[in-house]
Design an enzyme around this catalytic site. Structure first.
Site, PDB file in Angstrom:
ATOM      1  N   HIS A  33      -1.752 -17.179  14.864  1.00 37.79           N
ATOM      2  CA  HIS A  33      -1.192 -17.564  13.570  1.00 37.79           C
ATOM      3  C   HIS A  33       0.276 -17.957  13.766  1.00 37.79           C
ATOM      4  CE1 HIS A  33      -4.580 -14.891  12.810  1.00 37.79           C
ATOM      5  NE2 HIS A  33      -4.686 -15.424  11.600  1.00 37.79           N
ATOM      6  N   HIS A 269      -1.661 -21.816   9.134  1.00 37.45           N
ATOM      7  CA  HIS A 269      -1.839 -20.369   9.006  1.00 37.45           C
ATOM      8  C   HIS A 269      -2.551 -19.754  10.202  1.00 37.45           C
ATOM      9  CE1 HIS A 269      -2.435 -16.486   7.014  1.00 37.45           C
ATOM     10  NE2 HIS A 269      -3.657 -16.526   7.509  1.00 37.45           N
ATOM     11  N   GLU A 419      -8.088   6.773  -3.605  1.00 35.88           N
ATOM     12  CA  GLU A 419      -8.563   7.189  -2.274  1.00 35.88           C
ATOM     13  C   GLU A 419      -8.062   6.269  -1.168  1.00 35.88           C
ATOM     14  OE1 GLU A 419     -11.408   9.063  -5.120  1.00 35.88           O
ATOM     15  OE2 GLU A 419     -10.600   7.019  -4.900  1.00 35.88           O
ATOM     16  N   HIS A 481     -23.105  10.255  -6.572  1.00 38.14           N
ATOM     17  CA  HIS A 481     -22.153  11.164  -5.954  1.00 38.14           C
ATOM     18  C   HIS A 481     -22.717  11.887  -4.732  1.00 38.14           C
ATOM     19  CE1 HIS A 481     -19.819  10.326  -9.466  1.00 38.14           C
ATOM     20  NE2 HIS A 481     -18.925  11.250  -9.213  1.00 38.14           N
TER      21      HIS A 481
END
Length: 682
Positions: A33, A269, A419, A481
């Site tokens: 890059h 890029h 999280e 869950h």
């Protein structure tokens, strides 16, 4: 007087040196890059020659500023700076960019290249790591700094891209950074408005500055990051002077700056410019077309002034620390111990032993007692949960809270419902040094933080994950869950120790192993439901948990007909099945296997003593996917597990309906034994 690139010939050559070392390395590798290093060269030049505090001769000096290249795809920018300023990165290393065994891999890797603080590439993670570093720095400052003796005063500086701003993990971490008013954190946003697919207008038109102001950040803007050195310098100075809030400096740059045909396009890029375009770009910026990897002597001398500055800075810091040590000898010894990564003498002495007669206990509840015993002896232990501390039982009593307005010294961190942000922050805390971070959530929600866990394993971070509600045994919350595939998924990750204890005493051993492990993360997977406590003498005999698997209950005379293998709560299912088999004259050995990774690290003699090759009749039982158990049960064995999603019901009913019972284990054991003997089950 206005200081522009055009008016500063040495600065121009230095900036172009960064640009073309990056361009030439990408071109030689035929991969990489080039565009981002070309746009970020001016601000990087200023940071590394005027503002950052570091010592190339001692990259791990604890008083250094931490520099994080969150846009890890621009790795050649960092490698060029490391070489030019005098780190142990040679010009030959730059020419070996992206090659096997080189110091210059495609994306920066911590512990592999001197001067690289964190492994970056997955976007957003580096900014989150920087937030973690800033939090660790604040915790250390609160613990160690004293009036007239400020040994923790460094900054955390990150370079970020449009992609970093888009990724949710960066938003989670940045929100928390603003909440905590982390004034030691400065992030530079390379606003070049180009991603792989093209203009950011395709998917990203928001007011990033407005968003960060809403987070509580100080936001600055530099309209011309390509040539306005004075504007860049002024912004850096304002950012570094800010101590009450984190600062985001939005720098408008041109990706592929100077490229006649590819500047401000996606073509700059993620691919080499091409030989012809490289030559045109060099001509346009007044740079010799040949040789490649050209470094003017005066430019190298200019950059290498960093060696003298670094030596002076470190020497000054060490003189301050010597005065600090004389005034606060106990604290100075603690500082040095923590920076080496050593645990305090006698740190494990308070870890409780659990007795069967005291009754069944959930391993998450046992973990709470163990965590608090350790926290009382290990001041570097800090962490919390993603808004689940009451359920994961991970609050440290009497350890205070890490909050912007709380009394200094708190170690309980409230990550909020973040999280993924929690995971990346933990990695930053670990990589900063001086802290042992832990993070807790329900096991199912590792899905939200898996990329951060993977990077912890890749970097070898000393992080502890406390993952509760480990199976369908959590009951009524149902399949949304209830983890099923998660044990197999995390066990597949290199350098992650996954420990699923069978009782409170195995949980104590798991915590001990997690803290003693310095070269990678540990996931401790715990039950919500209560399970019986095993005899401490059986669990702790010969460090069985530390070796990953051990004979918990053997057949008479140590001559089993069948092996029953299990982890976690299903160890008790296997023990009950052993009794049923014994009543029918079948000799069974129960092997508890809390950590496959540790077991695989043992010598063959030990592994074969636990799992004798001569006993081919084997049954595994675990309330999760059976994937992976074939390694241990072999071609003639069989597995009981759950290869479907769970259900909403009381845990006992779920286990019964899904066949996780002693009777099912008994019947399957008889079947595999009969097959091994060439007969039919009795």
């Amino acid at each position: 007087m206005e200081e522009t690139v055009e008016k500063n010939a040495l600065a121009l050559r230095a900036i172009n040196t960064i640009r073309f070392l990056s361009v030439d390395a990408v071109q030689k590798a035929k991969s990489g890059h080039p565009g981002t290093p070309m746009g970020l060269a001016p601000v990087s030049y200023l940071l590394w020659t005027k503002y950052l505090r570091y010592n190339p001769a001692n990259p791990d000096w604890t008083g250094r500023d931490r520099f994080v290249l969150s846009c890890g795809h621009a790795s050649m920018l960092l490698y060029s700076l490391l070489h030019l300023t005098g780190f142990d990165v040679t010009l030959d290393d730059l020419q070996e960019f992206r090659q096997w065994g080189s110091k210059t891999p495609g994306h920066p890797e911590a512990g592999h290249t001197p001067g690289v603080e964190v492994t970056t590439g997955p976007l957003g993670q580096g900014l989150g790591n920087a937030v973690g570093m800033a939090m660790a720095s604040r915790m250390l400052a609160q613990r160690f700094n004293r009036p007239g003796h400020e040994i923790v005063s460094h900054r955390i500086v990150a370079l970020c891209s449009d992609g970093d701003m888009m990724e949710g993990v960066a938003s989670e971490a940045s929100s928390l950074a603003g909440f905590h008013r982390l004034g030691n954190l400065v992030a530079f946003y390379d606003d070049n408005r180009i991603t792989i697919e093209g203009s950011t207008d395709l998917a990203f038109r928001e007011d990033v500055g407005g968003r960060f102001r809403a987070y509580g950040w100080n936001v600055l803007n530099v309209a011309d990051g390509n040539t306005d050195l004075a504007g860049l310098s002024a912004a850096i100075e304002v950012a570094f002077a800010e101590r009450e809030r984190p600062t985001l400096v939005i720098v408008r740059t041109s990706i592929g700056f100077g490229s006649p045909n590819k500047q401000d396009t996606a073509e700059a890029h993620g691919a080499p410019l091409g030989e012809a375009e490289v030559a045109l770009t060099k001509e346009r910026l007044g740079w010799p077309v040949t040789p490649a990897f050209h470094v003017p002597d005066d430019v190298l001398a200019h950059f290498r002034e960093a060696l003298g500055r670094g030596e002076t800075a470190e020497k000054g810091w060490r003189m301050k620390f010597a005065a600090y040590a004389a005034a606060y000898p106990a604290l100075s010894l603690e500082w040095e111990r923590r920076m080496w990564g050593d645990l305090p003498e006698g740190w494990a002495e308070g870890i409780p032993t659990f007795l069967p007669e005291a009754g069944a206990v959930a391993t998450r509840s046992a973990s709470k007692s163990i965590l608090n015993a350790i926290a009382a002896k290990v001041p570097e232990l800090a962490g919390g949960s993603a808004d689940l501390a009451p359920s994961t039982e991970t609050i440290m009593k009497d350890a205070g809270e890490f909050l912007p307005d709380a009394a200094p010294g708190g170690r309980n961190v409230h990550f909020g419902v973040r999280e993924h942000g929690m995971g990346t922050i933990l990695n930053g805390m670990a990589r900063h040094g001086g802290m042992i971070p832990y993070g807790a959530t329900f096991f199912i929600f590792t899905d939200y933080m898996r990329p951060s866990i993977r990077l912890a394993a890749l970097m070898g971070c000393r992080v502890v994950y406390v993952l509760t509600h480990d199976s369908v045994g959590l009951g009524e919350d149902g399949p949304t869950h209830q983890p099923v595939e998660h044990l197999a998924s995390l066990r597949a990750m290199p350098n992650l120790h996954v420990v699923r204890p069978a009782d409170a005493n195995e949980t104590a051993a798991a915590w001990r192993g997690a803290l003693e492990r310095t070269q990678g993360p540990t996931a401790i997977v715990l039950t919500r439901q209560k399970i019986p406590v095993l005899s401490p003498s059986s669990v702790h005999r010969d460090d069985g948990v530390g070796r990953g698997a051990y004979v918990l209950s053997d057949a008479e005379g140590g001559r089993p007909d069948v092996l029953l293998l299990a982890s976690g709560s299903e160890v008790h299912v296997a023990l009950a099945a052993k009794k049923l088999l014994s009543a029918e004259g079948v000799a069974a050995r129960v092997v508890s296997m809390p950590c496959w990774e540790r077991f695989e690290e043992q010598e063959a003699e030990y592994r074969e003593a636990v799992l004798p090759p001569s006993v081919s009749a084997r049954v595994s039982v675990e309330a999760g996917s059976i994937f992976g158990w074939e390694r241990y049960v072999g071609d003639r064995g069989a597995s009981i597990g759950i290869d479907r999603f769970g259900a909403s019901a009381p845990a006992e009913r779920i286990f019964r309906e899904l066949g996780i019972t002693p009777e099912a284990v008994r019947d399957l054991a008889k079947s595999v034994l009969a097959a091994a003997r060439g007969g039919s089950a009795r």
